[in-house]
Enzyme design. Structure first.
Site, PDB file in Angstrom:
ATOM      1  N   ASP A  54      -8.006 -31.231  57.562  1.00 47.39           N
ATOM      2  CA  ASP A  54      -8.674 -30.205  58.365  1.00 47.39           C
ATOM      3  C   ASP A  54     -10.167 -30.532  58.331  1.00 47.39           C
ATOM      4  O   ASP A  54     -10.819 -30.359  57.305  1.00 47.39           O
ATOM      5  CB  ASP A  54      -8.410 -28.826  57.780  1.00 47.39           C
ATOM      6  CG  ASP A  54      -9.123 -27.706  58.529  1.00 47.39           C
ATOM      7  OD1 ASP A  54      -9.912 -27.999  59.453  1.00 47.39           O
ATOM      8  OD2 ASP A  54      -8.904 -26.537  58.167  1.00 47.39           O
TER       9      ASP A  54
ATOM     10  N   SER B  11     -18.792 -37.185  74.048  1.00 48.01           N
ATOM     11  CA  SER B  11     -18.201 -36.860  75.345  1.00 48.01           C
ATOM     12  C   SER B  11     -19.318 -37.003  76.371  1.00 48.01           C
ATOM     13  O   SER B  11     -20.494 -36.907  76.030  1.00 48.01           O
ATOM     14  CB  SER B  11     -17.680 -35.416  75.357  1.00 48.01           C
ATOM     15  OG  SER B  11     -17.343 -35.004  76.671  1.00 48.01           O
TER      16      SER B  11
ATOM     17  N   TYR C  91     -17.964 -26.116  74.131  1.00 48.63           N
ATOM     18  CA  TYR C  91     -17.683 -27.556  74.055  1.00 48.63           C
ATOM     19  C   TYR C  91     -18.927 -28.374  74.376  1.00 48.63           C
ATOM     20  O   TYR C  91     -19.288 -29.291  73.639  1.00 48.63           O
ATOM     21  CB  TYR C  91     -16.550 -27.895  75.022  1.00 48.63           C
ATOM     22  CG  TYR C  91     -16.156 -29.353  75.005  1.00 48.63           C
ATOM     23  CD1 TYR C  91     -15.454 -29.890  73.930  1.00 48.63           C
ATOM     24  CD2 TYR C  91     -16.474 -30.189  76.068  1.00 48.63           C
ATOM     25  CE1 TYR C  91     -15.091 -31.225  73.912  1.00 48.63           C
ATOM     26  CE2 TYR C  91     -16.105 -31.524  76.068  1.00 48.63           C
ATOM     27  CZ  TYR C  91     -15.413 -32.044  74.989  1.00 48.63           C
ATOM     28  OH  TYR C  91     -15.058 -33.374  74.983  1.00 48.63           O
TER      29      TYR C  91
ATOM     30  N   LYS D  83     -20.954 -30.815  71.761  1.00 45.12           N
ATOM     31  CA  LYS D  83     -21.053 -32.259  71.976  1.00 45.12           C
ATOM     32  C   LYS D  83     -22.511 -32.710  72.102  1.00 45.12           C
ATOM     33  O   LYS D  83     -22.845 -33.829  71.708  1.00 45.12           O
ATOM     34  CB  LYS D  83     -20.236 -32.654  73.206  1.00 45.12           C
ATOM     35  CG  LYS D  83     -18.731 -32.546  72.995  1.00 45.12           C
ATOM     36  CD  LYS D  83     -18.265 -33.414  71.826  1.00 45.12           C
ATOM     37  CE  LYS D  83     -16.760 -33.422  71.655  1.00 45.12           C
ATOM     38  NZ  LYS D  83     -16.306 -34.318  70.571  1.00 45.12           N
TER      39      LYS D  83
END
Length: 277
Positions: free
Chosen positions: A79, A159, A173, A177
């Site tokens: 994890d 990304s 997100y 990133k």
């Protein structure tokens, strides 16, 4: 004491791309990009800890890799948001392989929720995996690399969302990133004296199990119907004429992990087929 990266000018291309004798950890390696990365690492000669929060997936990947090249892969339940779990993965790599030379922070999540409707819980969960996970993995890798005194490479899968805004619903997100890209630059600065290089790879939207599920949600279609027409409609072919595949990204990660990139650190390489032009 400064640990310098070696001058590899005299080595052949075969030697430069080889990872023979190196020990790697790849997070989120149970499927998708992580699996493709682990496959290329093993092919290049590395021993690989296949780390994933779903141990069953990690075990299946490790079994497949060992069928191809016996003894190269070990599965681990990890994890990335839990410091103890990440520490345990690093220690396992040391016990099984003798050290850590390469660490790939690939695990990531990307729930799509409009910013006005997003809960603090969802925001925190995204940052826990995509940002905290990068920090924890990088820290534990660097501690072991520093102790060994022989340098190493950390690769963060960022990304194209780390360079710009993207689809509505991805505020957490995109923010995470951008943070991962910044962490890459800062850790490259801090780890350089130990001969540790830190690089990022920023993929475009590539059809993987996770991305297909997200695309299905965006298209309003079930992901498990077998009908991918509506799902694929939310993905646009690239300037290069096709959608990417996981191995397109894995090859760039392999470049970063190998001595082909020995004089690079702090950069995030766009593997986006021109998306961000």
């Amino acid at each position: 004491m400064q640990v310098s990266v070696p001058d590899v000018s005299s080595r052949s291309l075969v030697e430069l791309i080889s990872l023979s004798g190196r020990r790697a950890v790849v997070t989120g390696a149970g499927r998708g990009l992580g699996r493709a990365i682990a496959e290329r690492m093993v092919e290049a000669g590395a021993d690989v800890l296949v780390a994933d929060i779903e141990h069953g997936l990690a075990a299946a990947v490790a079994e497949d890799l060992n069928a191809r090249r016996p003894g190269r892969a070990v599965a681990a339940h990890v994890d990335v948001t839990a410091a103890g779990s990440v520490l345990g993965a690093a220690d396992l790599a040391v016990r099984e392989f003798g050290g850590v030379d390469i660490w790939v922070n690939n695990a990531g999540i990307f729930p799509s929720v409009p910013a006005l409707e997003m809960s603090e819980k969802t925001w925190d969960e995204v940052f826990a995996v995509n940002t905290r996970g990068v920090f924890l993995g990088s820290r534990e890798a660097a501690r072991r690399m520093r102790e060994a005194g022989s340098g190493g490479v950390i690769v963060n899968v960022v990304s194209t969302a780390g360079f710009r805004g993207t689809a509505p619903g991805l505020a957490a997100y995109v923010g995470s990133k951008h943070a991962a890209r910044g962490i890459t630059r800062q850790l490259a600065l801090e780890f350089a004296p130990f001969g540790i290089r830190v690089l990022g790879v920023a993929p475009t939207y590539v059809p993987t199990e996770g991305n297909m599920a997200a695309a299905a949600a965006a298209a309003g279609a079930p992901a498990d119907t077998g009908d991918t027409g509506d799902i694929m409609s939310v993905m646009q072919p690239s300037l290069l004429g096709r959608l990417g595949v996981p191995d397109d990204i894995a090859r760039v990660v392999l470049f970063c992990a190998s001595d082909l990139s020995a004089f690079m650190t702090g950069s995030t390489l766009l593997a986006d087929a021109g998306e961000t032009i």
